[in-house]
Enzyme design. Structure first.
Site, PDB file in Angstrom:
ATOM      1  N   GLY A  49       0.934  -1.271  -0.015  1.00  0.00           N
ATOM      2  CA  GLY A  49      -0.047   0.068   0.022  1.00  0.00           C
ATOM      3  C   GLY A  49       0.882   1.270   0.024  1.00  0.00           C
ATOM      4  N   GLY A  51      -0.336   4.631   0.163  1.00  0.00           N
ATOM      5  CA  GLY A  51      -0.747   6.083   0.835  1.00  0.00           C
ATOM      6  C   GLY A  51       0.362   6.488   1.318  1.00  0.00           C
ATOM      7  CD1 TRP A  53       0.872   5.453   9.098  1.00  0.00           C
ATOM      8  CD2 TRP A  53       2.813   6.611   8.860  1.00  0.00           C
ATOM      9  NE1 TRP A  53       1.614   5.248  10.450  1.00  0.00           N
ATOM     10  CE2 TRP A  53       2.809   6.200  10.172  1.00  0.00           C
ATOM     11  CE3 TRP A  53       3.791   7.348   8.521  1.00  0.00           C
ATOM     12  CZ2 TRP A  53       3.992   5.878  10.942  1.00  0.00           C
ATOM     13  CZ3 TRP A  53       4.770   7.334   9.307  1.00  0.00           C
ATOM     14  CH2 TRP A  53       4.927   6.990  10.558  1.00  0.00           C
ATOM     15  N   GLY A  54       1.946   4.805   4.407  1.00  0.00           N
ATOM     16  CA  GLY A  54       2.764   3.628   3.970  1.00  0.00           C
ATOM     17  C   GLY A  54       3.891   4.189   3.352  1.00  0.00           C
ATOM     18  CE  LYS A 197      -3.252   5.773  12.978  1.00  0.00           C
ATOM     19  NZ  LYS A 197      -2.000   5.603  12.290  1.00  0.00           N
ATOM     20  CE  LYS A 286      -5.452   8.576  13.866  1.00  0.00           C
ATOM     21  NZ  LYS A 286      -4.092   8.985  13.830  1.00  0.00           N
ATOM     22  NE  ARG A 348      -5.275  10.418   4.955  1.00  0.00           N
ATOM     23  CZ  ARG A 348      -4.623   9.421   4.238  1.00  0.00           C
ATOM     24  NH1 ARG A 348      -5.413   8.674   3.364  1.00  0.00           N
ATOM     25  NH2 ARG A 348      -3.400   9.282   4.381  1.00  0.00           N
ATOM     26  CD  GLN A 376      -8.091   3.800   6.709  1.00  0.00           C
ATOM     27  OE1 GLN A 376      -8.492   2.906   6.685  1.00  0.00           O
ATOM     28  NE2 GLN A 376      -6.929   4.434   7.124  1.00  0.00           N
TER      29      GLN A 376
END
Length: 432
Positions: A49, A51, A53-54, A197, A286, A348, A376
């Site tokens: 993945g 994205g 953070w990945g 998450k 969160k 985001r 998400q």
């Protein structure tokens, strides 16, 4: 003195970091020893993945350990075929030309011309193509180091020692079910670090949550002791730009402590913790409440009082929900609440809430937003609401002293569900 400064500059890597190479090699050798890696057999790390953070996580590892090519191989997988639209290509060209180090790097790699052509509309760029040059489609303004990109999932994971899950929670189960087909004949068991998450709600045989680490466990059969979760109060682009941050890696002691040491950097401090479920639940919550924070910020014109009132109410609901869903939750303070705070400030999901409230986005556009990736929090709102609406989880109402479904004690969650799932209007949100 001048010679010392020149030596220092020659030791800087592509994005301005300076590392103690000897200390890094020692940490790498320690992890290789734990995984029984022999000389000539590199430690294989793949991030699944791409994205924000990945991609940043893979780039941090590449920046730190990529120099030891005979000891470690770091790769990232992303699906092929995602085209970069013309507007993004033009913006990417501007980013490249504003950074001399990036411009020189692309010219040296004979890669600059394709960005010129894309800006002119003479060719189409693809997300996996630009990732090789260090550009994440969800984070164009933050150039990363060049990455080894693999678009064939089987090739990426079949012999990996450490797999990093950088997928959204909504995609984790399906992708890891496919991965399980490639691991049927494996002798060794991989280690999996999940960055995802979000949760799913399951109602049978009893209402319960399913976290990303549990999805991976069920999809692959990899023991839960080998699956860890890493999260913390951080923004991906800021971490890559060397702003000080910290995170927690949670799971079984056998792997969390050596991995915390391996991942720790001077600007990115990684602690370890045994409470996997609590951290994953809070990681999902969160994003839920960050959408509401963005709405409040937009609807009240960034009123500090309104935002602080919202923070007080949302953290109260988060604590209530976490204590309800986790058997022995850790005390919800410090890093757990800090993770919520930074996501409400600049994540985001908060941005998505703001754009909805301003009318610049429509809920009909879906959960995947160009330039941002998957929001998400939307699916998490639906999952938490569905789970907490179950009468079998009833709690006593503090006023009437009668049993009610837990969601009745979560007015913010109920309101977010009405707005995001049943599509009620936004204008009355701040009154709830």
């Amino acid at each position: 003195m001048v010679g010392s400064i020149d030596t220092l500059h020659r030791s800087l890597n592509s994005n301005g970091s300076f590392y103690n190479c000897n200390g890094l090699e020692e940490k790498l050798d320690e992890l290789r020893h734990l995984l029984c890696k022999s000389d000539g057999d590199p430690l294989r790390i793949v991030s699944v993945g791409a994205g924000a953070w990945g991609s940043v996580f893979a780039a941090l590892l590449q920046d730190s350990y990529g120099q030891f090519r005979d000891k470690v191989q770091i790769r990232i997988w992303r699906r092929p075929g995602r085209a970069v639209d013309r507007a993004t290509a033009e913006h990417l060209f501007e980013v490249i030309n504003s950074r001399e180090d990036v411009l020189r790097r692309l010219i040296r790699r004979c890669a600059y011309l394709k960005y010129v052509e894309a800006r002119l509309g003479d060719r189409t760029l693809f997300a996996d193509e630009i990732l090789k040059d260090g550009f994440c489609l969800n984070m164009i303004d933050t150039p990363l180091c060049p990455l080894k990109v693999v678009t064939n999932l089987q090739e990426a994971v079949w012999d990996a020692d450490i797999v990093v899950n950088g997928l959204p929670s909504t995609e984790t189960r399906d992708v890891f079910q496919e991965i399980s087909n490639y691991w049927k004949e494996r002798i060794t068991v991989p280690i999996i670090i999940s960055l995802s998450k979000g949760i799913e709600a399951a109602l049978q045989p009893l209402p319960h949550i399913i976290t990303p680490t549990q999805m991976i466990n069920r999809a692959t059969g990899v023991p839960i002791e080998n699956i860890l979760y890493l999260g913390g109060p951080n923004i991906a682009s800021e971490i890559y730009n060397k702003e000080y941050a910290n995170a927690r890696i949670c799971g079984a002691e056998q792997w969390r402590k050596p991995l915390a040491k391996f991942l720790r950097q001077p600007h990115f401090i990684v602690w370890d913790n045994s409470d996997l479920v609590t951290h994953e639940v809070m990681g999902g919550l969160k994003n839920v409440y960050a959408i509401g924070a963005g709405m409040v910020a937009a609807l009240t014109k960034e009123s500090a009082t309104s935002k602080s009132v919202y923070f007080a109410h949302c953290t109260s609901e988060m604590i209530f929900i976490t204590h309800l869903l986790a058997e022995e939750p850790e005390k919800l303070a410090g890093p757990l609440l800090a993770d919520t705070y930074v996501t409400l400030l600049k994540g985001r999901n908060a941005w998505y809430g703001q754009m909805l409230a301003k009318g610049e986005l429509s809920r009909d556009m879906g959960d995947s937003i160009s330039g941002k990736g998957m929001i998400q929090g939307v699916s998490a709102v639906g999952a938490f609401y569905e789970l907490l609406s179950q009468s079998s989880l009833s709690v006593l109402h503090p006023d009437g002293n009668k049993p009610v479904a837990p969601v009745e004690l979560c007015p913010l969650l109920k309101t977010l569900y009405k707005i995001l799932i049943t599509r009620r209007r936004l204008k009355r949100f701040c009154r709830h």
